[in-house]
Design a protein around this motif. Structure first.
Motif, PDB file in Angstrom:
ATOM      1  N   LEU A 108       0.836  -1.196   0.000  1.00 10.75           N
ATOM      2  CA  LEU A 108       0.000   0.000   0.000  1.00 10.75           C
ATOM      3  C   LEU A 108       0.876   1.254   0.000  1.00 10.75           C
ATOM      4  O   LEU A 108       0.602   2.221  -0.719  1.00 10.75           O
ATOM      5  N   GLU A 109       1.949   1.181   0.790  1.00 14.28           N
ATOM      6  CA  GLU A 109       2.819   2.357   0.903  1.00 14.28           C
ATOM      7  C   GLU A 109       3.708   2.540  -0.328  1.00 14.28           C
ATOM      8  O   GLU A 109       3.702   3.596  -0.955  1.00 14.28           O
ATOM      9  N   ARG A 111       3.939   0.679  -3.380  1.00 12.92           N
ATOM     10  CA  ARG A 111       3.461   0.503  -4.747  1.00 12.92           C
ATOM     11  C   ARG A 111       2.272   1.397  -5.086  1.00 12.92           C
ATOM     12  O   ARG A 111       1.991   1.628  -6.253  1.00 12.92           O
ATOM     13  N   THR A 112       1.541   1.833  -4.067  1.00 10.50           N
ATOM     14  CA  THR A 112       0.335   2.595  -4.386  1.00 10.50           C
ATOM     15  C   THR A 112       0.455   4.060  -3.954  1.00 10.50           C
ATOM     16  O   THR A 112       0.450   4.961  -4.791  1.00 10.50           O
ATOM     17  N   GLN A 115       3.553   5.962  -5.333  1.00 14.95           N
ATOM     18  CA  GLN A 115       3.427   6.162  -6.782  1.00 14.95           C
ATOM     19  C   GLN A 115       2.403   7.256  -7.084  1.00 14.95           C
ATOM     20  O   GLN A 115       2.597   8.078  -7.983  1.00 14.95           O
TER      21      GLN A 115
END
Lengths: 203, 207
Positions: A108-109, A111-112, A115
């Motif tokens: 979550l931190e 890759r999402t 980004q």
């Protein structure tokens, strides 16, 4: 010429014979490579993981908490027999479960959220439009729309999705270019070795 | 029971590592690091040994049956040779173990890696046709990178490397970023499904 260069040169030529077609010389070299590579990884894993992290601390320093990962790892040997294969589900469960537990916040931190925050930047800077930022914003949004399959890709939604495929093609094209260049540079390195160190045609 | 216990272990370890991630308490940090560093490495090491033993077993059976016997024997010699060399002379620089690594494994690995250049080139020669706009964009981006990374790029136009760098770090990066966001969201949902026990494919097909 030293023995190491001679062996390396002959084996390099053996692998290159595959360019003609699949042949026994290539197969022999390939089999040797597979065997040696597995043997190498075994030795390195034994030394760096099992001896350094498990056996030395457990048996020399008496760190008894290591019995748990030791037992879990040992259960993996159950995999070698059909009757005991289910025992290996427990260490696999540990890996899968802890992997999932780590992945939820980490993905979550990294890759999402990171980004997304990198995508949202100032489009206007010093009274002018930052073209690069607009391209990045447009690229991310249109590519995400392309991957959103819960809505039919027609109308303006479909046109944006098509724009996303253009960005994807640019990404695949650049990735392809870099892959070819990295392989070519390795090939040039091997040719340099063959022509200078092994055959001594060039100095 | 054969599925329930591994599932419980999976859920328990998942929950503990998930909760420990958010805690700065020394015990929580210790548990988190112990599981993610030591437990993982030790279990992976055993898994690798199991894989190697399985490889030896499969190859021995093939030798018995006479299938590709010379190749299988060479593979087995390689697997057995490296541990023996390490056991007798150690693995320091200059040892026979490192000699085999440097003069047999590394050159062959590099050559196999470089062989792919030819196959990629021949496949792209057959497959790269600008039949549609998307294919033309793919071809153009690939050519731009190939030209910019070779010395001819500068000769054609000295700003080609700069243009290639802009393409790489803006439009190409934006698509990569969207893919990463997708991977992140996909991993997140799969992890949640694993933890709550909806995703059970890792248990295999047997009851």
């Amino acid at each position: 010429m030293d023995v190491g260069t001679l062996v390396a040169g002959l084996l390099t030529l053996a692998i290159l014979t595959f360019l003609y077609r699949d042949n026994p010389i290539y197969k022999m070299a390939e089999s040797l490579l597979i065997g040696v590579a597995i043997g190498y990884v075994l030795v390195v894993t034994w030394t760096n993981s099992l001896m350094a992290l498990l056996f030395t601390p457990l048996f020399s320093r008496g760190e008894l908490w290591l019995i748990v990962p030791f037992a879990l790892g040992f259960l993996m040997f159950g995999r070698l027999h059909r009757r005991t294969a289910i025992l290996s589900r427990i260490p696999i469960g540990v890996l899968i479960g802890s992997g999932a537990g780590v992945a939820i916040p980490a993905m979550l931190e990294a890759r999402t959220l990171r980004q997304l925050s990198a995508t949202v930047g100032p489009v206007f800077a010093d009274g002018t439009v930052d073209i690069s930022m607009v391209v990045v914003l447009l690229g991310v949004l249109s590519t995400l729309i392309y991957f959103y399959f819960s809505r039919e890709q027609v109308g303006w939604w479909g046109r944006t999705a098509r724009l996303g495929t253009w960005f994807l093609m640019i990404f695949f094209g650049t990735t392809f270019g870099y892959t070819v260049m990295s392989r070519m540079s390795t090939f040039i390195g091997r040719m340099e070795f063959l022509l200078s160190d092994f055959l001594r045609i060039i100095s | 029971m054969r599925r329930r216990i591994p599932q419980l272990v999976c859920g328990l370890f998942g929950l503990v590592t998930f909760l420990c991630y958010f805690s700065s308490h020394p015990i929580a940090r210790k548990i988190y690091l112990t599981v993610t560093l030591d437990y993982w490495q030790i279990i992976f090491a055993f898994t690798l040994i199991v894989g190697a033993l399985s490889f030896v077993r499969v190859n021995l059976r093939a030798v018995e049956r006479g299938e590709d016997r010379p190749y299988k024997i060479v593979s087995l010699i390689g697997v057995v040779l490296m541990p023996i060399l390490a056991l007798i002379w150690g693995i320091r620089g200059g040892s026979p173990f490192m000699w085999v690594f440097e003069n047999i494994q590394v050159p062959m690995q590099a050559t196999v890696f470089s062989l792919l250049a030819f196959f990629v080139a021949s496949a792209s020669y057959r497959g790269f046709r600008a039949r549609s706009l998307q294919a033309a964009i793919l071809l153009g981006a690939a050519l731009l990178i190939l030209i910019s990374r070779s010395s001819i790029g500068d000769l054609i136009w000295d700003r080609i490397p700069e243009a290639a760098e802009w393409v790489r770090s803006n439009p190409a990066m934006s698509a990569r970023r969207a893919i990463l966001i997708g991977i992140g969201l996909g991993s997140l949902t799969t992890s949640v499904r694993v933890l709550v026990g909806i995703e059970r494919t890792w248990l295999g097909g047997e009851k």
